[in-house]
Design a protein around this motif. Structure first.
Motif, short mmCIF file in Angstrom:
data_model
loop_
_atom_site.label_atom_id
_atom_site.label_comp_id
_atom_site.label_asym_id
_atom_site.label_seq_id
_atom_site.Cartn_x
_atom_site.Cartn_y
_atom_site.Cartn_z
N ASN A 40 0.90 -1.54 0.12
CA ASN A 40 -0.16 -0.58 -0.16
C ASN A 40 1.05 0.95 -0.58
OD1 ASN A 40 -3.22 -0.01 0.15
ND2 ASN A 40 -1.92 -2.00 1.82
N GLY A 41 2.18 1.36 -0.49
CA GLY A 41 2.80 2.46 -0.29
C GLY A 41 3.74 2.74 0.69
N GLY A 42 3.93 2.48 1.53
CA GLY A 42 5.25 2.71 2.46
C GLY A 42 4.07 2.99 3.58
N ALA A 44 2.52 6.04 3.76
CA ALA A 44 1.42 6.96 3.92
C ALA A 44 0.29 5.99 4.76
CB ALA A 44 0.88 7.22 2.81
N PHE A 45 0.50 4.45 4.41
CA PHE A 45 -0.66 3.77 5.13
C PHE A 45 -0.44 3.48 6.85
CE2 PHE A 45 -0.89 -1.11 6.64
CZ PHE A 45 -2.05 -0.84 6.81
N VAL A 46 1.09 3.23 6.63
CA VAL A 46 1.78 3.32 8.27
C VAL A 46 0.79 4.40 9.10
CG1 VAL A 46 3.39 3.69 10.07
CG2 VAL A 46 3.86 2.68 7.52
N LEU A 47 1.20 5.97 8.14
CA LEU A 47 -0.03 7.04 9.22
C LEU A 47 -1.40 6.66 9.32
CD1 LEU A 47 0.77 9.83 10.06
CD2 LEU A 47 -0.52 10.78 7.97
N THR A 48 -2.13 6.43 8.11
CA THR A 48 -3.50 6.15 8.12
C THR A 48 -3.85 4.71 9.11
OG1 THR A 48 -3.08 6.10 6.18
CG2 THR A 48 -5.43 5.55 6.94
N TYR A 49 -3.09 3.51 9.02
CA TYR A 49 -3.01 2.31 10.00
C TYR A 49 -3.16 2.68 11.38
CZ TYR A 49 -1.94 -1.01 13.15
OH TYR A 49 -2.31 -2.23 14.09
N LEU A 50 -1.86 3.84 12.00
CA LEU A 50 -1.86 5.00 13.42
C LEU A 50 -3.42 5.82 13.94
CD1 LEU A 50 1.83 6.30 13.11
CD2 LEU A 50 0.89 3.97 14.39
N LEU A 51 -4.31 6.00 12.82
CA LEU A 51 -5.71 7.07 12.94
C LEU A 51 -5.56 5.86 13.52
CD1 LEU A 51 -4.87 9.59 10.07
CD2 LEU A 51 -5.02 9.69 12.48
N LYS A 206 8.37 8.25 6.12
CA LYS A 206 8.11 9.53 5.40
C LYS A 206 6.82 9.93 4.61
CE LYS A 206 11.21 12.33 3.96
NZ LYS A 206 12.49 12.52 2.34
N PRO A 207 5.68 10.06 4.80
CA PRO A 207 4.63 10.18 4.28
C PRO A 207 4.09 10.85 3.34
CG PRO A 207 3.88 10.94 5.86
CD PRO A 207 5.20 10.69 6.37
N ASP A 208 3.87 10.21 1.95
CA ASP A 208 3.79 10.80 0.75
C ASP A 208 2.27 10.78 0.86
OD1 ASP A 208 2.68 11.52 -1.47
OD2 ASP A 208 3.82 10.10 -2.62
N LEU A 209 1.86 11.67 1.18
CA LEU A 209 -0.06 12.08 1.47
C LEU A 209 -0.26 11.54 0.67
CD1 LEU A 209 0.55 14.57 4.11
CD2 LEU A 209 0.34 12.42 4.93
N SER A 210 -0.39 11.75 -0.70
CA SER A 210 -0.94 11.57 -1.62
C SER A 210 -1.36 10.15 -1.86
CB SER A 210 -0.10 12.43 -3.02
OG SER A 210 1.23 11.33 -3.47
N LYS A 211 -0.79 10.05 -1.31
CA LYS A 211 -0.86 7.87 -1.32
C LYS A 211 -2.16 7.58 -0.75
CE LYS A 211 3.52 6.46 -3.20
NZ LYS A 211 4.17 5.71 -2.52
N ILE A 212 -2.35 7.87 -0.05
CA ILE A 212 -3.37 8.10 0.61
C ILE A 212 -5.16 7.85 0.43
CG2 ILE A 212 -5.06 8.41 3.03
CD1 ILE A 212 -2.75 9.87 4.83
N THR A 213 -5.10 6.27 -0.19
CA THR A 213 -6.15 6.88 -1.11
C THR A 213 -7.46 5.68 -0.28
OG1 THR A 213 -5.84 4.49 -2.50
CG2 THR A 213 -5.72 6.68 -3.23
N ALA A 214 -8.85 5.96 -0.96
CA ALA A 214 -9.83 4.99 0.47
C ALA A 214 -9.44 3.88 -0.03
CB ALA A 214 -11.33 5.57 -0.85
N THR A 215 -9.23 3.42 -0.88
CA THR A 215 -8.49 1.57 -0.79
C THR A 215 -7.78 1.36 0.80
OG1 THR A 215 -8.60 1.75 -2.97
CG2 THR A 215 -7.89 0.04 -1.87
N VAL A 216 -6.40 2.49 1.20
CA VAL A 216 -5.79 2.54 1.78
C VAL A 216 -6.05 2.54 3.28
CG1 VAL A 216 -3.89 3.94 2.96
CG2 VAL A 216 -3.48 3.90 0.55
N LEU A 217 -7.17 3.76 3.08
CA LEU A 217 -7.77 4.16 4.28
C LEU A 217 -8.51 3.04 4.47
CD1 LEU A 217 -8.48 7.60 4.32
CD2 LEU A 217 -10.42 6.43 5.12
N LEU A 218 -8.98 1.87 4.00
CA LEU A 218 -9.96 1.02 4.71
C LEU A 218 -9.47 -0.23 4.81
CD1 LEU A 218 -13.36 1.53 1.77
CD2 LEU A 218 -13.52 1.53 4.61
N SER A 219 -8.61 -0.49 4.05
CA SER A 219 -7.00 -1.35 4.60
C SER A 219 -6.73 -1.35 5.84
CB SER A 219 -6.78 -2.68 3.44
OG SER A 219 -5.45 -1.39 3.11
N ALA A 220 -6.36 0.07 5.88
CA ALA A 220 -5.59 0.07 7.70
C ALA A 220 -6.70 -0.50 8.78
CB ALA A 220 -5.41 1.32 7.76
#
Ligand code: TRP
Length: 453
Positions: A40-42, A44-51, A206-220
């Motif tokens: 899921n692109g590193g 950005a996924f980690v950050l979303t998972y923390l949330l 080092k998140p690339d915030l543009s990689k936070i898509t709805a899919t990333v959000l949901l799998s996190a």
């Protein structure tokens, strides 16, 4: 409220913490988290998972602990009696029993491979040979070898359950968790001192915030559920063993933070090594068994670190499996008045019966046996993680936030404080509104009712 006298329980807050961390930490940290981060692109996924952990995970864990400790009963009876006059919430407990058995069917298969790899990797280190993808293919696609290991891990974990809550679960996890931590730190130091390790660290942090898509959000969000053992009664059952002196919110927060730290430390052992040796982070589900031995073997003493890595993974699976077995066992003891060792043996037998299907579904002989287009291994994973856990989690949030009297709920949640702590109201609002809405989104998405990405 419980009528059961002499009910087993955790002896101390520290022991309860160790057991709960033991449940949360498992293949989810060492296999699923790195592999989902990779695909899921590193960062950005980690950050979303923390949330996801903060906004949904901790609130749901709090609800489960509150209901468990309030009722002091197994998951089926706790939900049957928690809302007066609405016995049908016992369905949460029944779905939990089903989920425990389904998850264990494939979890013991993977854990069996991990235990087999402990022996194989030490063997390879001492013989000077290498573990290859063919080694893994032969194991996973075999018949007697994977079944032997599956039975071995089930025997080990049901044995721990048979010993009891404080004398089995609590004692074992209190010993194993520090050991796991030390082994992980050793692997981290090795990986982080490799030349070129910083690329792996940047990949995680080092998140690339543009990689936070709805899919990333949901799998996190989905991972947060699986990671923290939520939505099927494990945390309700463990809540029923919590000492009254334990402050539920800080305890749940510490568990979530520790679990997250272990996931990040696992990522820090894996990605720096992957980048240092020119591998790709998107190794997929094979990351653990194929990429790790391959990548680690290129570094000095790599064979030894491969063996240590599988040791710590094996250790991590134990507390998680124990917590899955305990859900039906607690019910069997309280419903059927069975002795704990008998309940453990019966539960283990049912899990093994279904586990055989999951294990042999990877065998070439069963390559054509599919249900809804999936083999049994994938089917059990899909039905439990994508259906039973989110449905259970949503129902649990509704029961906790809307159906139990708020006074009872907050009283149990804030036990151990003289006055309501500052976080009491915030947490209740998360439980009532934020968590159920977010879970509903995951659920509808996983069922394909809405398409967010
Ligand atoms: N959390 C464990 C892991 O990460 C797995 C697990 C244990 C689990 N008990 C659970 C997952 C209950 C869902 C529900 O490996």
């Amino acid at each position: 409220m419980s009528a059961i006298k002499d009910r087993d329980a955790f002896a101390s807050t520290l022991g309860a913490f160790a057991a709960t961390v033991g449940s949360a930490v498992g293949l989810g940290n060492i296999w699923k988290f790195p592999y989902l981060t990779g695909s899921n692109g590193g960062a950005a996924f980690v950050l979303t998972y923390l949330l996801a952990v903060a906004l949904v995970g901790i609130p749901i864990m709090v609800v489960e602990h509150v209901i468990g400790r309030r009722m002091r009963l197994n998951a089926v009876h706790a939900y049957e009696r928690v809302v007066p006059g609405q016995k049908f919430w016992s369905a949460i407990g029944w779905a939990g029993l089903a989920a425990a058995i389904l998850i264990m069917a494939f979890y013991t298969d993977v854990a069996g491979w991990v235990f087999a790899y402990v022996f194989k990797s030490f063997g390879a280190f001492f013989m000077g040979t290498k573990l290859t993808p063919e080694t893994f293919g032969a194991l996973a696609g075999g018949t007697w070898e994977p079944l032997f290991w599956q039975l071995a891990v089930l025997a080990l974990t049901t044995g721990i359950i048979a010993a009891g809550v404080s004398k089995g679960i609590e004692k074992v996890t209190k010993t194993l968790m520090p050991l796991l931590f030390i082994l992980l730190i050793i692997c981290d130091i090795r990986a982080l001192t490799l030349p070129g390790a910083s690329a792996g660290v940047a990949y995680l942090f080092k998140p690339d915030l543009s990689k936070i898509t709805a899919t990333v959000l949901l799998s996190a969000l989905g991972l947060a559920f699986f990671k923290l053992s939520l939505g099927m009664g494990t945390m309700t059952t463990y809540g029923s063993y919590l000492p009254n002196a334990t402050r539920i919110v800080p305890n749940a927060t510490r568990v979530a933070l520790t679990d997250t730290a272990i996931s990040l430390l696992a990522g820090l052992a894996i990605f720096p090594a992957v980048f240092a040796f020119g591998g790709t982070p998107a190794g997929g589900p094979g990351l653990l068994f194929n990429t790790i031995p391959l990548i680690f073997s290129q570094m000095p003493l790599g064979g030894l670190f491969t063996a240590l890595f599988f040791c710590l993974t094996a250790i991590a699976t134990i507390g998680a499996m124990v917590s899955l077995i305990e859900v039906p066992v607690a019910w069997a003891i309280e419903r059927g008045h069975l002795k704990r060792p008998v309940a453990a043996a019966l539960t283990g037998a049912v899990m093994f019966a279904l586990g055989i299907l999951a294990t042999l579904s990877q065998n070439p002989l069963m390559a054509n046996v599919k249900v809804f287009g999936k083999n049994f291994f994938d089917l059990f994973d899909f039905v439990s993680s994508n259906v039973l856990l989110p449905v259970g989690g949503l129902a649990i949030a509704l029961v906790g936030g809307w159906l139990i009297s708020k006074k009872d709920f907050t009283e149990e949640m804030n036990k151990g404080y003289a006055t309501e702590p500052w976080h009491g109201r915030i947490l209740f609002a998360f439980i009532k509104f934020l968590a159920p809405v977010l879970i509903l989104l995951i659920l509808l998405n996983s069922l394909g009712v809405i398409k967010l990405a």
